[in-house]
Design a protein around this motif. Structure first.
Motif, mmCIF file in Angstrom:
data_model
loop_
_atom_site.group_PDB
_atom_site.id
_atom_site.type_symbol
_atom_site.label_atom_id
_atom_site.label_comp_id
_atom_site.label_asym_id
_atom_site.label_seq_id
_atom_site.Cartn_x
_atom_site.Cartn_y
_atom_site.Cartn_z
ATOM 1 N N LYS B 13 0.957 -1.137 -0.049
ATOM 2 C CA LYS B 13 -0.076 -0.114 0.073
ATOM 3 C C LYS B 13 1.020 1.261 -0.197
ATOM 4 O O LYS B 13 1.825 1.144 0.449
ATOM 5 C CB LYS B 13 -0.858 -0.018 1.146
ATOM 6 N N ARG B 14 0.307 2.489 -0.412
ATOM 7 C CA ARG B 14 0.884 3.622 -0.362
ATOM 8 C C ARG B 14 0.776 4.394 0.780
ATOM 9 O O ARG B 14 -0.280 4.209 1.632
ATOM 10 C CB ARG B 14 0.457 4.485 -1.750
ATOM 11 N N THR B 15 1.554 5.267 1.265
ATOM 12 C CA THR B 15 1.650 6.229 2.379
ATOM 13 C C THR B 15 0.238 6.800 2.282
ATOM 14 O O THR B 15 0.073 7.464 1.437
ATOM 15 C CB THR B 15 2.754 6.907 2.655
ATOM 16 N N GLU B 17 -2.746 5.795 2.456
ATOM 17 C CA GLU B 17 -4.000 5.039 2.184
ATOM 18 C C GLU B 17 -4.690 4.322 3.260
ATOM 19 O O GLU B 17 -3.911 4.026 4.310
ATOM 20 C CB GLU B 17 -3.676 3.990 1.254
ATOM 21 N N LYS B 18 -5.870 3.984 3.159
ATOM 22 C CA LYS B 18 -6.542 3.512 4.412
ATOM 23 C C LYS B 18 -6.556 2.011 3.961
ATOM 24 O O LYS B 18 -6.956 1.588 2.891
ATOM 25 C CB LYS B 18 -8.318 3.608 4.291
ATOM 26 N N VAL B 19 -6.199 1.122 4.951
ATOM 27 C CA VAL B 19 -5.916 -0.465 4.750
ATOM 28 C C VAL B 19 -6.832 -0.984 5.777
ATOM 29 O O VAL B 19 -7.064 -0.694 6.807
ATOM 30 C CB VAL B 19 -4.421 -0.729 5.005
ATOM 31 N N SER B 80 -4.701 5.730 8.004
ATOM 32 C CA SER B 80 -3.728 6.316 7.115
ATOM 33 C C SER B 80 -2.397 5.639 7.244
ATOM 34 O O SER B 80 -1.506 6.188 8.030
ATOM 35 C CB SER B 80 -3.563 7.980 7.436
ATOM 36 N N VAL B 112 4.338 -1.001 3.261
ATOM 37 C CA VAL B 112 3.723 0.473 3.035
ATOM 38 C C VAL B 112 4.822 1.547 2.221
ATOM 39 O O VAL B 112 6.026 1.411 2.904
ATOM 40 C CB VAL B 112 3.322 1.270 4.354
#
Lengths: 109, 113
Positions: B13-15, B17-19, B80, B112
């Motif tokens: 995931k990217r910094t 993002e909601k995971v 986040s 991340v």
């Protein structure tokens, strides 16, 4: 959080040798659990020890709980490559488990 | 045999993002847990739940939240994502509260970037 220290951090031995892993704390635990974790998998419970001074044997594995219920050891006799894995101890206190950092054991064929 | 299933083995995931990390157990256990595992630090408890819609903070809850709408499902949410949340996440369940032995899933390795 009650601190559990495991030693050694890494252990590499030849098949057929014996090994001992230690789990120490300054805290008293109601019980202590040992888990083994293989690569790519979650930890799996090996044993629970409850009584101070208790010794439990699981085939070639011997688990001991210290008299004061602050420490424990895991001894493997005649280690086999299938014993390779991360060994974790976890102490029960304050109605929850605290884990040690683990000992990575590698048994070479 | 108790089965604890985590929906993803690997996630990138990217910094920011909601995971969502999902976990399901099939043995009607009351208690469910989320841990993160980092080399040299062992397993650290993030959150746990002892009943539907109940949740308790563990030792490192900052940056995480959880949801337990059904008994068999326990979700971990990173509102986040940040790079320091790159880790192995392990879900577990137990029959009893307190120090009852845990049944773990196989983990989700989250990166991340």
């Amino acid at each position: 959080t009650q601190l559990l220290e495991q030693s050694p951090q890494f252990l590499s031995i030849q098949e057929g040798e014996n090994l001992t892993v230690y789990c120490n704390s300054s805290s008293v635990f109601s019980s202590l659990q040992w888990y083994r974790q293989e690569p790519g998998e979650g930890p799996v419970l090996l044993v629970t020890v409850v009584t101070g001074g208790e010794v439990k044997k699981l085939k070639r594995l011997t688990f001991q709980f210290g008299d004061a219920r602050k420490d424990s050891s895991l001894h493997i006799t005649a280690a086999q490559p299938g014993d390779t894995g991360l060994y974790l101890c976890a102490g029960e206190g304050d109605y929850k488990l605290s884990f040690g950092a683990g000992t990575t054991v590698t048994v070479r064929a | 045999d108790v089965k604890v299933t985590q929906s993803s083995r690997y996630l990138v995931k990217r910094t920011g993002e909601k995971v969502f990390l999902e976990c399901v157990q099939d043995m009607d256990h009351e208690n469910m847990f989320w841990y993160r595992q980092d080399p040299g630090l062992g397993l650290r408890l993030i959150y746990f739940s002892y009943d539907v819609k109940m949740k308790e903070k563990g030792d490192i809850p900052e940056g995480y939240s959880v949801s337990r709408e059904k008994k068999e499902r326990f979700s971990l949410i990173l509102e986040s994502a940040s790079t320091n949340q790159t880790s192995m996440y392990l879900c577990a369940s137990s029959l009893y509260a307190g120090g009852s032995p845990l049944h773990f899933g196989n983990g989700t390795r989250l990166t991340v970037t």
